[in-house]
Write an enzyme that holds these catalytic residues in place. Structure first.
Site, PDB file in Angstrom:
ATOM      1  CB  SER A   1      -0.608   0.313   1.160  1.00  0.00           C
ATOM      2  OG  SER A   1      -2.285  -0.824   0.972  1.00  0.00           O
TER       3      SER A   1
ATOM      4  CE  LYS B   1      -3.727   0.669  -1.169  1.00  0.00           C
ATOM      5  NZ  LYS B   1      -4.828   0.744   0.679  1.00  0.00           N
TER       6      LYS B   1
ATOM      7  CE1 TYR C   1      -4.748  -1.029  -4.552  1.00  0.00           C
ATOM      8  CE2 TYR C   1      -5.221  -3.426  -4.657  1.00  0.00           C
ATOM      9  CZ  TYR C   1      -4.539  -2.102  -3.605  1.00  0.00           C
ATOM     10  OH  TYR C   1      -4.489  -1.855  -2.654  1.00  0.00           O
TER      11      TYR C   1
ATOM     12  CE1 TYR D   1      -5.089   1.518   4.700  1.00  0.00           C
ATOM     13  CE2 TYR D   1      -3.610   0.311   5.681  1.00  0.00           C
ATOM     14  CZ  TYR D   1      -3.211   0.598   4.963  1.00  0.00           C
ATOM     15  OH  TYR D   1      -2.791   0.690   3.623  1.00  0.00           O
TER      16      TYR D   1
ATOM     17  CB  VAL E   1      -0.151  -6.033   4.651  1.00  0.00           C
ATOM     18  CG1 VAL E   1      -1.205  -5.591   5.205  1.00  0.00           C
ATOM     19  CG2 VAL E   1      -0.652  -5.864   2.965  1.00  0.00           C
TER      20      VAL E   1
END
Ligand code: GLN
Length: 304
Positions: free
Chosen positions: A64, A67, A191, A239, A257
């Site tokens: 992630s 991103k 993705y 998050y 992760v």
């Protein structure tokens, strides 16, 4: 700056002795076999130096953290139009929450939860084939790091393609709400491949320098966007543990992760840390502790 090198070694030594390391992500089978004893940390400072400790030459899956680069690219291409399709508020939910997306009728809370990242990837894909987008993203990351060796790990991408059912559900949900312009398989393929970019902490710290906002650093986005991306990392980058990360470190960061975290000390440094064991929220356990220690020792904080 040898003080910083000594500090990093001390942090790594402490991490090595930690028995409680969190749990390695296993929902992507290819990541399940990563050695939880790995630890690396690198700091790229605004004066052009890079200091590293531990396994800083071992590549890991940035997941992630990608991103951040995708968002920078999307903002460059679409500008503020992007915000018609994705919000910029902390989620308070798990990174792959379906519940929240349903509640908010297909408009994801922010670009860093999975649903938001899928929208960003869809937006930047536009009408281009995924291969072109991935080429552009890699060029961006390589330019940021000044390193052409950075690549995508095909096995990791394929592993997630085979098992990423929750992301498949999120993509279809977005489509049902008119917030996906490409076929879900295209967006998901792009993705999963972007998440499968591999870097060492030394490469990642260097790749993060464009967000330091200091003279002499790679200038890939405008200063205003640097500020906004950092703000989103601070409020949404971890998050439902974003508040805790901000509380503990005082710095914007984005986790993945794979156990990596990219952290920015505005005006001073870009920091990359890697420890594969995760907390329940999916953030690197020892990585967070290491950044907390570094921030405390250096006094780096956006809050003074
Ligand atoms: N590829 C991962 C997923 O979509 C990324 C999640 C993460 O790093 N938090 O589930």
């Amino acid at each position: 700056m040898s003080d910083l090198a000594a500090l990093l070694d001390e942090i790594a030594e402490r991490a090595r002795r930690q028995p409680e390391r969190g749990r390695v992500a296993s929902y992507i089978p290819e990541l399940a076999g990563v050695d939880p004893a790995r630890f690396a940390m690198s700091v790229a400072t605004a004066d052009g130096q890079v200091h590293s400790t531990g396994d800083a030459d071992v590549p890991f899956s940035i997941q992630s953290i990608s991103k951040v680069f995708a968002l920078a690219l999307a903002l460059g291409r679409l500008g503020d139009q992007l915000w018609d399709r994705v919000g910029r508020e902390p989620s308070g939910f798990a990174f792959n929450s379906i519940l929240q997306l349903e509640h908010e009728k297909g408009v994801p809370r922010n670009p860093f939860i999975n649903a938001g990242a899928l929208v960003v990837t869809d937006a930047v894909l536009g009408r281009h084939p995924p291969r072109e987008y991935l080429g552009e993203l890699l060029r961006f990351v390589r330019a940021a790091a000044g390193d052409d060796a950075i690549h995508i790990n095909e096995s990791v991408a394929r592993s997630e393609l085979a098992t990423g059912h929750i992301n498949v559900a999120l993509a279809h949900y977005l489509l049902a709400h008119g917030n996906l312009t490409n076929a879900p398989e295209l967006v998901l393929g792009a993705y999963f491949h972007q998440c499968a970019i591999e870097m060492t902490t030394a490469q990642l710290a260097r790749a993060g320098r464009f967000l330091i906002g200091a003279e002499g650093m790679p200038r890939l986005v405008s200063p205003e966007r640097v500020r906004r991306i950092n703000a989103l990392m601070m409020t949404c980058g971890h998050y439902d543990a974003s508040g805790d990360f901000a509380f503990r470190t005082g710095l914007p960061g984005k986790s993945g992760v794979g156990g990596g975290i990219l952290v920015i000390a505005p005006g001073r440094a870009a920091i990359a840390v890697w420890s594969p064991g995760l907390t329940d929220q999916g953030n690197s356990k020892l990585g967070t502790e290491a950044v907390e220690r570094l921030a405390k020792a250096t006094g780096w904080s956006v809050f003074g």
